[in-house]
Design an enzyme around this catalytic site. Structure first.
Site, PDB file in Angstrom:
ATOM      1  N   GLU A 285       4.383   0.658   5.723  1.00 34.56           N
ATOM      2  CA  GLU A 285       2.954   0.499   6.050  1.00 34.56           C
ATOM      3  C   GLU A 285       2.117   1.616   5.437  1.00 34.56           C
ATOM      4  OE1 GLU A 285       1.482  -1.971   7.205  1.00 34.56           O
ATOM      5  OE2 GLU A 285       3.171  -3.132   7.929  1.00 34.56           O
TER       6      GLU A 285
ATOM      7  N   GLN B 285      -3.797   1.027   0.513  1.00 32.59           N
ATOM      8  CA  GLN B 285      -4.437   1.234  -0.803  1.00 32.59           C
ATOM      9  C   GLN B 285      -3.532   0.900  -1.992  1.00 32.59           C
ATOM     10  OE1 GLN B 285      -7.517   2.555  -0.459  1.00 32.59           O
ATOM     11  NE2 GLN B 285      -7.448   3.763   1.395  1.00 32.59           N
TER      12      GLN B 285
ATOM     13  N   LEU C 200       2.385   6.871  -7.014  1.00 35.35           N
ATOM     14  CA  LEU C 200       1.923   5.919  -5.998  1.00 35.35           C
ATOM     15  C   LEU C 200       0.472   6.209  -5.603  1.00 35.35           C
ATOM     16  CD1 LEU C 200       3.276   3.566  -4.538  1.00 35.35           C
ATOM     17  CD2 LEU C 200       4.054   5.136  -2.785  1.00 35.35           C
TER      18      LEU C 200
END
Ligand code: SF4
Length: 356
Positions: free
Chosen positions: A54, A59, A97
């Site tokens: 999660e 984003q 990321l």
């Protein structure tokens, strides 16, 4: 319309709504059993796996998260492994990321879960929200998916489905403006088991069917209940206020070279990419440069609402002064092992190609 104990001026009246709740849940769960996404974190009810997924999904696109999720769990298989790792190692596994604050908070929360809860996740949304980086949505996701508690969730996909379902046409700008949708979500989530499946179904329907543009209403299991569809207003809902316009910035980055080593700097608190390594944006005053400044190339990147064009310049340094802890002279192969900003990684590749 009354939802819970609050009255809203929506197009359903309370009687209509309560008569539809069961049917909406049933239709959605049936669709999910046949059409829901098969995602790696869906095979587990372990709150740690669900939490990591999660946080990564905030984003970030699902396909990108899949790449990272597997490697992250291999390196940090439990909350204990994550808690005892160095922050730099956690950042390294997050590299690429983006939104690195998530990784730092994940790490801090892991330490707190180990120190305050013996490594066991609290099974209460209020306690979960006391942990760094866990907001109302993530707490609801962990509580419903891992512990099957009837807690609602609201994120981009489910927000869109619910807003269209009840024809919620007020501006959605976060915080209190979203409270009616939280109440709708809470009124729908099953109380007698299946809360996690229901919440995941809502997210999947938003992602696969109720898309932001041109949703597949003809394939939607909720079409008979959807007010936006019936009123022909699907394209107008949800109403999101305009985002800040993009700001263009220009900057220079320096590849400073001394005896085959390059100067890298660690981003400081309050800067973008705090904790990650990068190339300096100015030449430190105490460094004596020799020879001409060379133009190595140009990179462009975006951060929040800024679009940045960065000229990469190189310069030989004749004498190497001592540097503080947040600066290091390193060989290119040593730089590869550092957690780096994405522009920093691109500058490193550019520097290697041209200088060595
Ligand atoms: S009918 Fe269309 S707009 Fe309504 S929930 Fe389904 S896909 Fe979304």
């Amino acid at each position: 319309m009354k939802i819970g104990d609050k009255q809203y001026s929506l197009r359903f009246d309370s009687k209509q709504w309560s008569g539809r709740v069961d049917s909406i849940s049933r239709s959605l769960l049936q669709w999910y059993r046949n059409q829901g996404r098969d995602l790696p974190w869906r095979n587990s009810q372990d709150p740690y796996c669900i939490w990591v997924s999660e946080i990564m999904l905030q984003q970030t696109q699902v396909e990108r998260v899949k790449e990272y999720f597997h490697n992250f769990l291999l390196r940090f298989p439990t909350v204990f492994e994550l808690a005892k790792a160095e922050e730099a190692v956690v950042l390294k596994y997050w590299e690429g990321l983006g939104y690195y604050r998530r990784a730092r908070q994940l790490h801090l929360a892991a330490k707190k879960i180990v120190s305050d809860y013996d490594g066991k996740f609290p099974q209460d949304v209020r306690a979960l929200q006391q942990l760094p980086g866990i907001g109302r949505y993530t707490a609801g996701a962990i509580a419903s998916i891992a512990f099957d508690l009837p807690e609602p969730i609201l994120e981009a996909n489910s927000r869109r489905v619910l807003a269209r379902l009840i024809h919620f046409d007020s501006p959605l700008s976060g915080g209190k403006s979203e409270q009616p949708l939280w109440d709708v979500a809470a009124s729908l989530v099953p109380r007698d088991g299946g809360a996690g499946a229901f919440n995941q179904a809502l997210m999947d329907l938003g992602s696969l069917i109720c898309r932001p543009v041109s949703p597949f209403c003809n394939e939607c299991s909720l079409v008979d209940h959807c007010q936006a569809y019936q009123l022909g207003n699907v394209d107008r809902i949800p109403y999101m206020p305009k985002r800040k316009s993009t700001q263009k910035l220009e900057e220079k980055a320096y590849v400073l070279v001394h005896e085959g080593k390059l100067l890298v700097v660690r981003r400081q608190p309050g800067e973008w990419w705090e904790g990650l390594w990068d190339f300096p944006r100015t030449i430190p005053e105490n460094m004596a440069a020799r020879g001409p400044q060379r133009h190595q190339g140009v990179i462009s990147y975006s951060v929040t609402h800024h679009k940045i064009t960065c000229q990469v310049l190189s310069k030989m340094i004749s004498q190497r002064p001592a540097v503080r802890r947040h600066k290091r002279w390193l060989l290119p192969r040593e730089i590869q092992k550092l957690p780096m900003t994405s522009p920093g990684r691109r500058i490193a590749r550019l520097a290697e190609k041209v200088l060595f």
